[in-house]
Structure formats: structure tokens, C-alpha cells
Design a protein around this motif. Structure first.
Motif, PDB file in Angstrom:
ATOM      1  N   ILE A  49       8.169  18.867  12.054  1.00 58.52           N
ATOM      2  CA  ILE A  49       7.607  17.757  12.807  1.00 58.52           C
ATOM      3  C   ILE A  49       6.669  16.986  11.890  1.00 58.52           C
ATOM      4  N   LEU A  50       6.762  15.667  11.941  1.00 62.24           N
ATOM      5  CA  LEU A  50       5.892  14.825  11.141  1.00 62.24           C
ATOM      6  C   LEU A  50       4.451  15.010  11.603  1.00 62.24           C
ATOM      7  N   ARG A  51       3.545  15.150  10.645  1.00 62.68           N
ATOM      8  CA  ARG A  51       2.151  15.459  10.960  1.00 62.68           C
ATOM      9  C   ARG A  51       1.466  14.358  11.759  1.00 62.68           C
ATOM     10  N   THR A  52       1.924  13.138  11.655  1.00 61.23           N
ATOM     11  CA  THR A  52       1.314  12.032  12.395  1.00 61.23           C
ATOM     12  C   THR A  52       2.208  11.615  13.555  1.00 61.23           C
ATOM     13  N   VAL A  53       1.603  10.999  14.561  1.00 62.60           N
ATOM     14  CA  VAL A  53       2.351  10.449  15.691  1.00 62.60           C
ATOM     15  C   VAL A  53       2.166   8.939  15.690  1.00 62.60           C
ATOM     16  N   GLU A  54       3.061   8.247  16.380  1.00 62.35           N
ATOM     17  CA  GLU A  54       2.901   6.808  16.587  1.00 62.35           C
ATOM     18  C   GLU A  54       2.361   6.623  17.997  1.00 62.35           C
ATOM     19  N   VAL A  68       3.353   7.643  23.148  1.00 56.50           N
ATOM     20  CA  VAL A  68       3.206   8.418  21.919  1.00 56.50           C
ATOM     21  C   VAL A  68       4.594   8.877  21.491  1.00 56.50           C
ATOM     22  N   THR A  69       4.847   8.855  20.177  1.00 55.30           N
ATOM     23  CA  THR A  69       6.149   9.257  19.649  1.00 55.30           C
ATOM     24  C   THR A  69       5.962  10.239  18.510  1.00 55.30           C
ATOM     25  N   TRP A  70       6.645  11.375  18.613  1.00 52.21           N
ATOM     26  CA  TRP A  70       6.707  12.383  17.559  1.00 52.21           C
ATOM     27  C   TRP A  70       8.048  12.244  16.850  1.00 52.21           C
ATOM     28  N   GLN A  71       8.085  12.568  15.561  1.00 50.60           N
ATOM     29  CA  GLN A  71       9.348  12.590  14.817  1.00 50.60           C
ATOM     30  C   GLN A  71       9.640  14.038  14.442  1.00 50.60           C
ATOM     31  N   ILE A  72      10.832  14.505  14.808  1.00 47.36           N
ATOM     32  CA  ILE A  72      11.214  15.908  14.635  1.00 47.36           C
ATOM     33  C   ILE A  72      12.536  16.008  13.892  1.00 47.36           C
ATOM     34  N   ARG A  73      12.673  17.039  13.059  1.00 43.74           N
ATOM     35  CA  ARG A  73      13.941  17.336  12.376  1.00 43.74           C
ATOM     36  C   ARG A  73      14.326  18.778  12.701  1.00 43.74           C
ATOM     37  N   SER A  74      15.575  18.957  13.095  1.00 45.26           N
ATOM     38  CA  SER A  74      16.079  20.292  13.376  1.00 45.26           C
ATOM     39  C   SER A  74      17.584  20.314  13.149  1.00 45.26           C
ATOM     40  N   ARG A  82       0.841  -1.198   0.000  1.00 46.35           N
ATOM     41  CA  ARG A  82       0.000   0.000   0.000  1.00 46.35           C
ATOM     42  C   ARG A  82       0.870   1.240   0.000  1.00 46.35           C
ATOM     43  N   GLU A  83       0.470   2.222  -0.748  1.00 53.30           N
ATOM     44  CA  GLU A  83       1.157   3.507  -0.750  1.00 53.30           C
ATOM     45  C   GLU A  83       0.698   4.313   0.464  1.00 53.30           C
ATOM     46  N   PRO A  84       1.589   5.067   1.096  1.00 53.87           N
ATOM     47  CA  PRO A  84       1.163   5.888   2.229  1.00 53.87           C
ATOM     48  C   PRO A  84       0.217   6.987   1.757  1.00 53.87           C
ATOM     49  N   LEU A  85      -0.711   7.322   2.609  1.00 55.22           N
ATOM     50  CA  LEU A  85      -1.603   8.434   2.297  1.00 55.22           C
ATOM     51  C   LEU A  85      -0.792   9.721   2.266  1.00 55.22           C
ATOM     52  N   PRO A  86      -1.112  10.645   1.367  1.00 57.22           N
ATOM     53  CA  PRO A  86      -0.311  11.875   1.235  1.00 57.22           C
ATOM     54  C   PRO A  86      -0.163  12.654   2.538  1.00 57.22           C
ATOM     55  N   TRP A  87      -1.226  12.740   3.346  1.00 60.77           N
ATOM     56  CA  TRP A  87      -1.140  13.510   4.585  1.00 60.77           C
ATOM     57  C   TRP A  87      -0.291  12.816   5.634  1.00 60.77           C
ATOM     58  N   SER A  88      -0.075  11.503   5.507  1.00 57.51           N
ATOM     59  CA  SER A  88       0.658  10.776   6.538  1.00 57.51           C
ATOM     60  C   SER A  88       2.164  11.018   6.494  1.00 57.51           C
ATOM     61  N   ILE A  89       2.659  11.564   5.406  1.00 57.27           N
ATOM     62  CA  ILE A  89       4.096  11.828   5.308  1.00 57.27           C
ATOM     63  C   ILE A  89       4.383  13.324   5.209  1.00 57.27           C
ATOM     64  N   THR A  90       3.435  14.129   5.621  1.00 60.16           N
ATOM     65  CA  THR A  90       3.575  15.580   5.584  1.00 60.16           C
ATOM     66  C   THR A  90       4.345  16.073   6.803  1.00 60.16           C
ATOM     67  N   TRP A  91       5.289  16.947   6.559  1.00 58.36           N
ATOM     68  CA  TRP A  91       6.032  17.595   7.639  1.00 58.36           C
ATOM     69  C   TRP A  91       5.470  18.994   7.836  1.00 58.36           C
ATOM     70  N   GLY A 121       4.590  29.130  19.459  1.00 57.02           N
ATOM     71  CA  GLY A 121       3.173  28.781  19.477  1.00 57.02           C
ATOM     72  C   GLY A 121       2.922  27.336  19.100  1.00 57.02           C
ATOM     73  N   VAL A 122       1.650  27.008  18.923  1.00 54.37           N
ATOM     74  CA  VAL A 122       1.234  25.637  18.609  1.00 54.37           C
ATOM     75  C   VAL A 122       1.697  25.268  17.213  1.00 54.37           C
ATOM     76  N   VAL A 123       2.372  24.135  17.096  1.00 52.65           N
ATOM     77  CA  VAL A 123       2.809  23.619  15.796  1.00 52.65           C
ATOM     78  C   VAL A 123       1.864  22.503  15.346  1.00 52.65           C
ATOM     79  N   MET A 124       1.499  21.636  16.262  1.00 52.68           N
ATOM     80  CA  MET A 124       0.512  20.597  15.944  1.00 52.68           C
ATOM     81  C   MET A 124      -0.271  20.235  17.187  1.00 52.68           C
TER      82      MET A 124
END
Length: 124
Positions: A104-109, A38-44, A3-12, A21-24
Motif C-alpha cells: 500500500i502506498l504510504r500516502t493517501v489522496e 480519501v483514496t488509497w493505492q494498493i498492489r496485490s 519538483r522531485e517527489p519527497l522520498p517518503w511520498s513514494i514509499t510502499w 493487523g494494522v498496515v498504515m
């Protein structure tokens, strides 16, 4: 079948340098009683230290169920939390403090029924 990932699931989501302020936030979901992670994925690429705060809150409760400060260079931010009874309005939030830009990745685990002995890799 793959299955291909849904477009919104790989949105940063981008948090700009200098903007606090609030990012997500969201999804305001119900959870049954149990222990969760819960796990967030962040890039900085920032060289400054503190860049964000992540937390878990329940609708109508004054205090977060879990909270941590995020330092630049961290990529996976995990929080363990307990839900004593079925609870509605659970939200996973991330706030920029404005010190540096990050993504930050739009989805969390979300993991359910986690064991307490795995805490060495988790921030609370």
C-alpha cells in the motif's frame, strides 16, 4: 520548475502474507466541515478474495466515518465521508486480514468538497 517527489511520498508499505493487523494509520489531522473522498493505492497479486479493510475514523468516536473491504485485484480504494463540524484526530487506516500479502502506498489522496454524484466509482 519541476519538483522531485519527497522520498517518503513514494514509499510502499508491505503487508506480509499470513500476518493480520494494522498496515498504515494516521495522520490524526483536523478537517473542517464538508464532504471528502480519501483514496488509497494498493498492489496485490493474490488470487484470494478479501485482503484488507480500510476505514476513516475520528479520535474519540466509536464508529468509523466510512469503511470498506478490499478485494485482491483492486488498485484504487476510495471512500466518501462527511464531517458535520470541524473535527480533530481524523485517521485513514488500512488493516491486513492476513489472507494474502499486498503493498500500500504510504500516502493517501484526500479531496475536499466532492460532489455526491460521483459515487458510482466509490465504495462506501
Amino acid at each position: 520548475m519541476q519538483r522531485e517527489p519527497l522520498p517518503w511520498s513514494i514509499t510502499w508499505i508491505e503487508a506480509a502474507d499470513g500476518e493480520a493487523g494494522v498496515v498504515m494509520h494516521g495522520p490524526y489531522m483536523p478537517l473542517r466541515a464538508g464532504r471528502y473522498r480519501v483514496t488509497w493505492q494498493i498492489r496485490s497479486v493474490a488470487k484470494k478474495s478479501l485482503i484488507a479493510v480500510c476505514d476513516v475514523v475520528a479520535l474519540g468516536q466509536a464508529e468509523p466515518l466510512a469503511r470498506c473491504e478490499v478485494q485482491s485485484g483492486e488498485t484504487l480504494i476510495s471512500l466518501d465521508f462527511d464531517i458535520p463540524d470541524t473535527t480533530f484526530g481524523i485517521e485513514f487506516r488500512c488493516f491486513s486480514i492476513g489472507n494474502a500479502g499486498f503493498s500500500i502506498l504510504r500516502t493517501v489522496e484526500l479531496e475536499e468538497n466532492i460532489e455526491r454524484d460521483r459515487r458510482s466509482m466509490v465504495r462506501e
